[in-house]
Design a protein around this motif. Structure first.
Motif, PDB file in Angstrom:
ATOM      1  N   SER A  74       0.802  -1.219   0.000  1.00  0.00           N
ATOM      2  CA  SER A  74       0.000   0.000   0.000  1.00  0.00           C
ATOM      3  C   SER A  74       0.838   1.274   0.000  1.00  0.00           C
ATOM      4  O   SER A  74       0.307   2.364  -0.166  1.00  0.00           O
ATOM      5  CB  SER A  74      -0.920   0.020   1.222  1.00  0.00           C
ATOM      6  N   ALA A  75       2.156   1.146   0.149  1.00  0.00           N
ATOM      7  CA  ALA A  75       2.999   2.327   0.361  1.00  0.00           C
ATOM      8  C   ALA A  75       3.063   3.232  -0.852  1.00  0.00           C
ATOM      9  O   ALA A  75       2.825   4.438  -0.760  1.00  0.00           O
ATOM     10  CB  ALA A  75       4.402   1.886   0.760  1.00  0.00           C
ATOM     11  N   GLY A  76       3.416   2.686  -2.017  1.00  0.00           N
ATOM     12  CA  GLY A  76       3.675   3.531  -3.175  1.00  0.00           C
ATOM     13  C   GLY A  76       2.499   3.744  -4.084  1.00  0.00           C
ATOM     14  O   GLY A  76       2.644   4.318  -5.155  1.00  0.00           O
ATOM     15  N   TYR A  77       1.327   3.251  -3.684  1.00  0.00           N
ATOM     16  CA  TYR A  77       0.172   3.376  -4.551  1.00  0.00           C
ATOM     17  C   TYR A  77      -0.700   4.532  -4.134  1.00  0.00           C
ATOM     18  O   TYR A  77      -0.906   4.798  -2.967  1.00  0.00           O
ATOM     19  CB  TYR A  77      -0.649   2.088  -4.557  1.00  0.00           C
ATOM     20  N   GLY A  78      -1.242   5.188  -5.057  1.00  0.00           N
ATOM     21  CA  GLY A  78      -2.130   6.301  -4.819  1.00  0.00           C
ATOM     22  C   GLY A  78      -2.885   6.560  -6.089  1.00  0.00           C
ATOM     23  O   GLY A  78      -3.465   5.663  -6.698  1.00  0.00           O
ATOM     24  N   ILE A  79      -2.789   7.774  -6.527  1.00  0.00           N
ATOM     25  CA  ILE A  79      -3.531   8.179  -7.703  1.00  0.00           C
ATOM     26  C   ILE A  79      -2.972   7.573  -8.988  1.00  0.00           C
ATOM     27  O   ILE A  79      -3.671   7.481 -10.003  1.00  0.00           O
ATOM     28  CB  ILE A  79      -3.546   9.710  -7.796  1.00  0.00           C
ATOM     29  N   ALA A  80      -1.708   7.134  -8.985  1.00  0.00           N
ATOM     30  CA  ALA A  80      -1.048   6.703 -10.223  1.00  0.00           C
ATOM     31  C   ALA A  80      -1.817   5.598 -10.936  1.00  0.00           C
ATOM     32  O   ALA A  80      -2.093   5.683 -12.136  1.00  0.00           O
ATOM     33  CB  ALA A  80       0.376   6.248  -9.918  1.00  0.00           C
ATOM     34  N   LEU A  81      -2.165   4.532 -10.215  1.00  0.00           N
ATOM     35  CA  LEU A  81      -2.850   3.417 -10.864  1.00  0.00           C
ATOM     36  C   LEU A  81      -4.245   3.814 -11.325  1.00  0.00           C
ATOM     37  O   LEU A  81      -4.701   3.387 -12.390  1.00  0.00           O
ATOM     38  CB  LEU A  81      -2.930   2.227  -9.905  1.00  0.00           C
ATOM     39  N   LEU A  82      -4.948   4.618 -10.529  1.00  0.00           N
ATOM     40  CA  LEU A  82      -6.282   5.057 -10.922  1.00  0.00           C
ATOM     41  C   LEU A  82      -6.224   5.975 -12.141  1.00  0.00           C
ATOM     42  O   LEU A  82      -7.078   5.916 -13.023  1.00  0.00           O
ATOM     43  CB  LEU A  82      -6.966   5.772  -9.754  1.00  0.00           C
ATOM     44  N   LEU A 128       4.740  15.352  -4.853  1.00  0.00           N
ATOM     45  CA  LEU A 128       3.443  15.241  -4.192  1.00  0.00           C
ATOM     46  C   LEU A 128       2.434  16.215  -4.789  1.00  0.00           C
ATOM     47  O   LEU A 128       1.253  15.878  -4.962  1.00  0.00           O
ATOM     48  CB  LEU A 128       3.597  15.508  -2.696  1.00  0.00           C
ATOM     49  N   ALA A 129       2.877  17.434  -5.111  1.00  0.00           N
ATOM     50  CA  ALA A 129       1.976  18.404  -5.731  1.00  0.00           C
ATOM     51  C   ALA A 129       1.474  17.884  -7.076  1.00  0.00           C
ATOM     52  O   ALA A 129       0.300  18.089  -7.436  1.00  0.00           O
ATOM     53  CB  ALA A 129       2.693  19.740  -5.906  1.00  0.00           C
ATOM     54  N   THR A 130       2.336  17.199  -7.821  1.00  0.00           N
ATOM     55  CA  THR A 130       1.911  16.591  -9.080  1.00  0.00           C
ATOM     56  C   THR A 130       0.826  15.553  -8.839  1.00  0.00           C
ATOM     57  O   THR A 130      -0.194  15.508  -9.538  1.00  0.00           O
ATOM     58  CB  THR A 130       3.112  15.933  -9.774  1.00  0.00           C
ATOM     59  N   THR A 131       1.020  14.726  -7.832  1.00  0.00           N
ATOM     60  CA  THR A 131       0.030  13.711  -7.506  1.00  0.00           C
ATOM     61  C   THR A 131      -1.300  14.339  -7.119  1.00  0.00           C
ATOM     62  O   THR A 131      -2.369  13.894  -7.562  1.00  0.00           O
ATOM     63  CB  THR A 131       0.549  12.840  -6.343  1.00  0.00           C
ATOM     64  N   LEU A 132      -1.242  15.359  -6.284  1.00  0.00           N
ATOM     65  CA  LEU A 132      -2.479  16.005  -5.851  1.00  0.00           C
ATOM     66  C   LEU A 132      -3.183  16.677  -7.032  1.00  0.00           C
ATOM     67  O   LEU A 132      -4.406  16.646  -7.139  1.00  0.00           O
ATOM     68  CB  LEU A 132      -2.171  17.031  -4.761  1.00  0.00           C
ATOM     69  N   GLY A 133      -2.387  17.279  -7.926  1.00  0.00           N
ATOM     70  CA  GLY A 133      -2.983  17.902  -9.101  1.00  0.00           C
ATOM     71  C   GLY A 133      -3.662  16.894 -10.012  1.00  0.00           C
ATOM     72  O   GLY A 133      -4.762  17.135 -10.532  1.00  0.00           O
ATOM     73  N   ILE A 163     -11.662  22.067  -5.381  1.00  0.00           N
ATOM     74  CA  ILE A 163     -11.550  20.711  -4.827  1.00  0.00           C
ATOM     75  C   ILE A 163     -10.287  20.600  -3.977  1.00  0.00           C
ATOM     76  O   ILE A 163     -10.302  20.005  -2.882  1.00  0.00           O
ATOM     77  CB  ILE A 163     -11.543  19.667  -5.963  1.00  0.00           C
ATOM     78  N   ILE A 164      -9.174  21.178  -4.467  1.00  0.00           N
ATOM     79  CA  ILE A 164      -7.926  21.156  -3.692  1.00  0.00           C
ATOM     80  C   ILE A 164      -8.130  21.827  -2.340  1.00  0.00           C
ATOM     81  O   ILE A 164      -7.670  21.327  -1.296  1.00  0.00           O
ATOM     82  CB  ILE A 164      -6.786  21.853  -4.470  1.00  0.00           C
ATOM     83  N   LEU A 165      -8.811  22.961  -2.335  1.00  0.00           N
ATOM     84  CA  LEU A 165      -9.042  23.697  -1.087  1.00  0.00           C
ATOM     85  C   LEU A 165      -9.795  22.843  -0.076  1.00  0.00           C
ATOM     86  O   LEU A 165      -9.402  22.742   1.093  1.00  0.00           O
ATOM     87  CB  LEU A 165      -9.811  24.984  -1.382  1.00  0.00           C
ATOM     88  N   VAL A 166     -10.871  22.196  -0.524  1.00  0.00           N
ATOM     89  CA  VAL A 166     -11.686  21.375   0.380  1.00  0.00           C
ATOM     90  C   VAL A 166     -10.884  20.181   0.892  1.00  0.00           C
ATOM     91  O   VAL A 166     -10.858  19.893   2.101  1.00  0.00           O
ATOM     92  CB  VAL A 166     -12.968  20.906  -0.334  1.00  0.00           C
ATOM     93  N   LEU A 167     -10.209  19.468  -0.022  1.00  0.00           N
ATOM     94  CA  LEU A 167      -9.480  18.264   0.383  1.00  0.00           C
ATOM     95  C   LEU A 167      -8.255  18.597   1.229  1.00  0.00           C
ATOM     96  O   LEU A 167      -7.871  17.816   2.108  1.00  0.00           O
ATOM     97  CB  LEU A 167      -9.067  17.465  -0.859  1.00  0.00           C
TER      98      LEU A 167
END
Length: 653
Positions: A102-110, A206-211, A238-242
């Motif tokens: 679970s460590a390196g997975y996030g938005i990339a696969l989605l 991380l900013a790239t991932t969040l974007g 959406i960024i502001l809320v999250l």
């Protein structure tokens, strides 16, 4: 410099790292907000320059990271534990693997699970390939981009941090990994610069991932409610809320925040995977998963060194370089997390755990989402799915859901998963950045973590204003170039330290006197372990402490700077020899009382430890002569190693 001062220097290292890093990031953010068009043009020209001049370096460096980890795993070094010699793993094996998973997975696969295979199918880098093999080529490229190389990047940083922190008791900071190269200068400008570079790379990664995540959330909202436009103002909202939710998670703490959300992440991801696998061509997915895995392994070397040197195309920069650079920028973040959970594992366990488990799941994920999408386009003529992917990558996942007629609920589930990934990435990213900016201190102030969580959201918003996905992509690549050089030096330092470790083992073995330290009477007595604390206390008072005092007195008479310390409860005795050479660490020989309980029965040990950790020696039952000989034996070996070693590292005992 004394060893305690080295650690103290890390604890007060906030200002030399925090202020320059924050200053550079705020300058980037302000420029982006004031002149977004100018920054967008800067990002565009920089991407072309970096791709042309440094693309080869990044590709070659990632290959070296993978080769280096495999060499460590298959060499005798693989048996070295991440910690003292007798360290027990902190987490059970399967739980540890699940946490790595679970460590390196996030938005990339989605984000890329559907978009990347479809784009490689519609716009293949190799135009001469037979039309029947386009789908296979598309999947092979996706496998390569998200396979062993990605996890070799994470693995190198994680292994270096864990090795130098747990094995040699250096602070858990990037600068610690360079002690074999620069020594005490890790406390000066060079060490500060390493941590600043790591913070810049991590923040932009991380900013790239969040974007990317908010652009996909925007796409999901648009697919359900078409009245919500695909627009930058919506994404910044959406960024502001999250970001606010992420800051609440930060305030809740590690266990109540990241831990709970991580469980939710994994549960939702598995539900999503199974749902699409069942709704799609299940049998074809399984067949292609097996075939593509075999083709990936057989063509690994050729793809690793493919730089498209004989073609003129921006494909390499848009895909391979971006993904590798993005991962390099993420490496301090993911590596630090993996390091924190890997204490007690051997180097071989670490390498295979980091490479095999996550990569296997990645291939399965791309087979389910990618092959399903390609099947719909190739076999069922789904032009709508192809058009949506070409229009905007963030639409890909929801376009697949629409083709499979899974209903609104699956889109809502996916958006919830993306949101929780955003929050956990921002939360844990803030924790890592606060630690890096404080010299490796994991117990950072709440205001620091909140500050970094807010700054991550602000920079992601700024990059979206400066050019959307293109600016995010370029920011990752630009930040990864200097950190790639840092990681190459990190690999050199790790190999140098492991060579010193091997040298230490050889010298200690060769210089150990050939005598049986215990007489046969003492060995017989030692078999009968004490079952009460009083027996062990008596051994300390009547046997151990008197002979150690005699050894100390004799060595002091010969000019050694030696002293013995005994804690007030008399549970731990330590003999320490200091040296005038600041670069040489003290010799330590300690004995600690330990209670072991098995089947409701307790026995007591008088266990020996050195600088390198526990030695699996229980002194109880030894006579005074044998104890004195054991102390001198280890001291002789220590001096022999110091005289012959060329590295002069702080853990050479």
């Amino acid at each position: 410099m004394k060893w305690s001062k080295l650690v103290t220097n890390f604890s007060i290292g906030c200002k030399p790292v925090f202020i320059p890093a924050v200053g550079l990031l705020l300058s980037l953010l302000i420029l982006t907000l004031l002149v977004p068009n100018g920054m967008a043009q800067f990002f565009s020209s920089s991407l072309a320059s970096v791709t042309q001049n440094f693309g080869w370096m990044i590709i070659l460096a990632v290959a070296l990271f993978l080769i280096g980890l495999l060499v460590i795993a298959f060499s005798p070094w693989g048996q070295i534990p991440l910690g003292p010699d007798q360290t027990v793993a902190k987490y059970p094996f399967w739980i540890w693997l699940a946490m790595i998973f679970s460590a390196g997975y996030g938005i990339a696969l989605l984000f890329f699970g559907v978009a990347e295979p479809v784009m490689h199918y519609l716009n293949p880098p190799n135009l001469d390939i037979d039309a029947n093999q386009l789908a296979q080529q598309a999947m092979q490229i996706a496998y390569f981009h998200w396979g062993f190389h990605i996890w070799a990047i994470y693995g190198l940083v994680g292994l270096s941090l864990a090795y130098f922190s747990y094995r040699h008791k250096l602070p858990l900071a990037l600068r610690s990994c360079f002690y074999p190269l620069i020594g005490q200068r890790i406390n000066g400008p060079i060490g500060h610069s390493i941590d600043v570079i790591a913070i810049l790379a991590t923040t932009l990664g991380l900013a790239t991932t969040l974007g990317l995540s908010v652009s996909q959330i925007n796409a999901g909202l648009n697919s359900i409610w078409p009245s919500i436009p695909l627009a930058t103002p919506v994404q910044i909202s959406i960024i502001l809320v999250l970001t606010m939710l992420a800051m609440l998670s930060v305030a809740a703490g590690l266990d109540k925040g990241i831990k709970r959300l991580s469980v939710i992440n994994m549960s939702l991801a598995i539900v999503l995977l199974i749902t699409v696998a069942i709704a799609g061509p299940t049998l074809i997915i399984l067949e292609r998963f097996i075939e593509n895995t075999g083709l990936y392994l057989s063509g690994l070397v050729a793809r690793t060194f493919n730089l498209q040197a004989y073609s003129s195309s921006d494909w390499l920069g848009n895909w391979t370089l971006f993904i590798f650079a993005w991962t390099i920028a993420w490496a301090p973040f993911v590596g630090l997390f993996i390091a924190k959970i890997s204490q007690g594992r051997t180097l071989r366990e670490f390498v295979f755990g980091v490479l095999l488990v996550p990569v296997s799941f990645t291939f399965l994920w791309f087979s389910v989402f990618g092959d399903t999408s390609l099947f719909l386009i190739e076999q069922q003529g789904s032009t709508h799915l192809a058009e949506q992917v070409q229009q905007d990558y963030s639409l890909a996942l929801f376009a697949l859901f629409a083709e499979l007629q899974l209903g609104i609920w699956i889109s809502i589930l996916a958006m919830l998963l993306i949101m929780t990934f955003f929050i956990t990435s921002a939360d844990s990213g803030a924790l890592v950045l606060a630690s890096l900016s404080s010299g490796g201190d994991l117990e950072t102030a709440l205001w620091q973590r909140l500050f970094w969580a807010g700054l991550l959201g602000a920079i992601a918003s700024g990059l979206l204003l400066a050019g959307g996905l293109g600016a995010l992509q370029t920011a990752s690549i630009l930040s990864a170039v200097p950190f790639t050089l840092v990681m190459l030096l990190m690999l050199v330092a790790l190999f140098k330290a492991l060579q010193a470790e091997q040298q230490r083992h050889t010298i200690l073995h060769e210089t150990s006197p050939n005598y049986d330290a215990m007489s046969w009477k003492a060995r017989l007595k030692a078999l009968n372990k004490p079952t009460s604390k009083q027996q062990l206390d008596q051994f300390f008072d009547q046997t151990l402490i008197p002979i150690v005092n005699q050894v100390v007195a004799s060595m002091q008479q010969q000019g050694w700077q030696i002293k013995m310390t005994l804690d007030p409860q008399k549970t731990q005795l330590e003999l320490r020899v200091e040296f005038d050479d600041n670069a040489q660490s003290p010799f330590i020989y300690g004995v600690v009382k330990r209670q072991l309980t098995d089947n409701s029965m307790s026995v007591y040990h008088a266990d020996v430890y050195l600088n390198s950790g526990p030695q699996a020696i229980d002194l109880y039952g030894w006579d005074q002569e044998s104890i004195a000989e054991d102390i001198i034996k280890h001291f002789e070996a220590y001096l022999a190693f110091q005289q012959q070693s060329k590295l002069n590292l702080p853990w050479q005992t």
